[in-house]
Write an enzyme that holds these catalytic residues in place. Sequence first.
Site, PDB file in Angstrom:
ATOM      1  N   HIS A 105       0.822  -1.222   0.000  1.00  0.00           N
ATOM      2  CA  HIS A 105       0.000   0.000   0.000  1.00  0.00           C
ATOM      3  C   HIS A 105       0.856   1.273   0.000  1.00  0.00           C
ATOM      4  O   HIS A 105       0.339   2.356  -0.253  1.00  0.00           O
ATOM      5  CB  HIS A 105      -0.988  -0.004   1.174  1.00  0.00           C
ATOM      6  CG  HIS A 105      -0.406   0.247   2.522  1.00  0.00           C
ATOM      7  ND1 HIS A 105      -0.052  -0.752   3.391  1.00  0.00           N
ATOM      8  CD2 HIS A 105      -0.128   1.408   3.180  1.00  0.00           C
ATOM      9  CE1 HIS A 105       0.397  -0.235   4.510  1.00  0.00           C
ATOM     10  NE2 HIS A 105       0.373   1.081   4.413  1.00  0.00           N
ATOM     11  N   ASP A 135       0.510  -7.618   1.516  1.00  0.00           N
ATOM     12  CA  ASP A 135       0.923  -6.220   1.670  1.00  0.00           C
ATOM     13  C   ASP A 135       2.437  -6.073   1.660  1.00  0.00           C
ATOM     14  O   ASP A 135       3.013  -5.282   2.416  1.00  0.00           O
ATOM     15  CB  ASP A 135       0.341  -5.603   2.943  1.00  0.00           C
ATOM     16  CG  ASP A 135       0.315  -4.077   2.880  1.00  0.00           C
ATOM     17  OD1 ASP A 135       0.398  -3.519   1.774  1.00  0.00           O
ATOM     18  OD2 ASP A 135       0.218  -3.445   3.952  1.00  0.00           O
ATOM     19  N   GLY A 206       3.160   6.583   8.415  1.00  0.00           N
ATOM     20  CA  GLY A 206       4.507   6.780   7.903  1.00  0.00           C
ATOM     21  C   GLY A 206       5.437   5.638   8.252  1.00  0.00           C
ATOM     22  O   GLY A 206       6.494   5.484   7.650  1.00  0.00           O
ATOM     23  N   ASN A 207       5.047   4.817   9.252  1.00  0.00           N
ATOM     24  CA  ASN A 207       5.843   3.648   9.617  1.00  0.00           C
ATOM     25  C   ASN A 207       5.636   2.468   8.670  1.00  0.00           C
ATOM     26  O   ASN A 207       6.365   1.475   8.744  1.00  0.00           O
ATOM     27  CB  ASN A 207       5.515   3.174  11.041  1.00  0.00           C
ATOM     28  CG  ASN A 207       6.294   3.915  12.107  1.00  0.00           C
ATOM     29  OD1 ASN A 207       5.733   4.698  12.870  1.00  0.00           O
ATOM     30  ND2 ASN A 207       7.592   3.670  12.168  1.00  0.00           N
ATOM     31  N   SER A 208       4.622   2.542   7.805  1.00  0.00           N
ATOM     32  CA  SER A 208       4.347   1.445   6.887  1.00  0.00           C
ATOM     33  C   SER A 208       5.595   1.018   6.128  1.00  0.00           C
ATOM     34  O   SER A 208       6.300   1.842   5.545  1.00  0.00           O
ATOM     35  CB  SER A 208       3.296   1.862   5.848  1.00  0.00           C
ATOM     36  OG  SER A 208       2.011   1.696   6.344  1.00  0.00           O
ATOM     37  N   THR A 224       2.894  -2.910   9.220  1.00  0.00           N
ATOM     38  CA  THR A 224       1.929  -2.735   8.136  1.00  0.00           C
ATOM     39  C   THR A 224       0.643  -2.035   8.534  1.00  0.00           C
ATOM     40  O   THR A 224       0.010  -1.386   7.713  1.00  0.00           O
ATOM     41  CB  THR A 224       1.588  -4.103   7.505  1.00  0.00           C
ATOM     42  OG1 THR A 224       0.825  -3.905   6.327  1.00  0.00           O
ATOM     43  CG2 THR A 224       0.804  -4.996   8.462  1.00  0.00           C
ATOM     44  N   ALA A 225       0.204  -2.137   9.796  1.00  0.00           N
ATOM     45  CA  ALA A 225      -1.087  -1.568  10.159  1.00  0.00           C
ATOM     46  C   ALA A 225      -1.184  -1.348  11.656  1.00  0.00           C
ATOM     47  O   ALA A 225      -0.420  -1.908  12.438  1.00  0.00           O
ATOM     48  CB  ALA A 225      -2.222  -2.496   9.704  1.00  0.00           C
ATOM     49  N   ILE A 226      -2.158  -0.515  12.039  1.00  0.00           N
ATOM     50  CA  ILE A 226      -2.472  -0.309  13.448  1.00  0.00           C
ATOM     51  C   ILE A 226      -3.972  -0.467  13.634  1.00  0.00           C
ATOM     52  O   ILE A 226      -4.756  -0.303  12.699  1.00  0.00           O
ATOM     53  CB  ILE A 226      -2.022   1.088  13.955  1.00  0.00           C
ATOM     54  CG1 ILE A 226      -2.705   2.207  13.145  1.00  0.00           C
ATOM     55  CG2 ILE A 226      -0.522   1.220  13.921  1.00  0.00           C
ATOM     56  CD1 ILE A 226      -2.386   3.607  13.667  1.00  0.00           C
ATOM     57  N   LEU A 227      -4.359  -0.797  14.864  1.00  0.00           N
ATOM     58  CA  LEU A 227      -5.766  -0.845  15.232  1.00  0.00           C
ATOM     59  C   LEU A 227      -5.995   0.317  16.173  1.00  0.00           C
ATOM     60  O   LEU A 227      -5.364   0.398  17.234  1.00  0.00           O
ATOM     61  CB  LEU A 227      -6.088  -2.170  15.927  1.00  0.00           C
ATOM     62  CG  LEU A 227      -7.564  -2.572  16.014  1.00  0.00           C
ATOM     63  CD1 LEU A 227      -8.146  -2.758  14.618  1.00  0.00           C
ATOM     64  CD2 LEU A 227      -7.720  -3.840  16.814  1.00  0.00           C
ATOM     65  N   GLY A 266      -8.417 -26.645  -1.790  1.00  0.00           N
ATOM     66  CA  GLY A 266      -9.810 -26.895  -2.144  1.00  0.00           C
ATOM     67  C   GLY A 266     -10.747 -27.042  -0.972  1.00  0.00           C
ATOM     68  O   GLY A 266     -11.700 -27.823  -1.037  1.00  0.00           O
TER      69      GLY A 266
END
Length: 406
Positions: A105, A135, A206-208, A224-227, A266
Amino acid sequence: MTRHTLLASTGAALVLTLAFAAPVAAATAAAVSAQTPGVQGLPYDARRGVFTFASGLDASLPAVVQVTTLGQSRGPSSDGDPKPAQGGSGVIIDAANGIIVTNHHVIENGQKFTVDLIDGRLFDATLIGADKATDIAVLKIEGAGLSQVQTVDSDTLRTGDLAFAVGYPLGLDQTLTMGVISGLNRSGMGDAIEDYIQTDAAVNSGNSGGPLLDSRGRLIGINTAILSGGMGGGNDGIAFAVPTRIMMFVVDQLRATGEVKRGQIGVAVGSLTAERAREMGLSIVRGAVVYDAAPGSSAERAGLRPGDVITRLQNRPVANAGSIQATVGIARPGATLPVVYLRDGREATASLTVQPAEVEAVRVGRIAAMARGLTFRSSGEGAGAQITVVEGGSTAAAAGLQAGML
């Protein structure tokens, strides 16, 4: 309101250095070390009289870079060059070849990419490849005197280990924050393949793409992400990183072919919830419930049936449906995955062979078959086959066939 926030932004300005300091004299520290088991391992700078992790991190910090993505210019432009669209962080994992890992991203929809080093050098970067499902993206720069991080297996991590996040958040220059590993094998954030490391190290926009390091400065994940529960989307002490176990699988394929090829087994699964566990009479709430095994698939050949609860896959505990996706999503076609599952409360084992992702035109299973977008089974009366599923947009759907037809 709780939300999942991706971390890309632009940044520049201030360098922060972390020292886990304590005003203890060298003699005192030596005495404590001699008397207290385990204290000998604490990194101590006798000259300054402080405890510090700086010596372990020093070699890794020059490998952390700022990534700026340039996109289509908006409005009139005199030079026609792409304008800064978004940015984040990245980390050099191969200095000899200028290989940088960041987030998908961070570089998404970019036309051009630049990389800033902590020593002030600026490089144009080439996109080698990107994988939205994890990601992860790989950039390449050409330059001499580059630094790189040492990468370690994220499967060796334990909750409670120290962790350091490095990047370029909120318009600042390279910034280092410290926390612990808060949890492992996290999923449910919404991406296709999730097996995140959770940390409370401060991570912000900006840490991504920046690295998550252990106390020796070794790479264990990509932030990659924060909550966040706040309206501003800031740090609330819950951040997620893609573990190196997944990162290296993706990076190796992107470097080799520019794309990621995955297999499949499957099987359609859902997470085992407390409500579903009560309905099934189970005393566990961790696992993945099998909803269906496709005809002719590896899951069907292994004997999996609707209602089975997968508890382990490839010798890894299965917490939920995301655990299945994370394991199969980084398994190459042809790999064998041992599986442990519960059926009617009794444990059973089997082996799954990862199949190519390409779906065969016709697949025949034990009790059903699939062809041209149809799934059909014997009618049980010897009069033909009954259609049970019609895939939307398929040849069968276009021909007007419907579930229930004989």
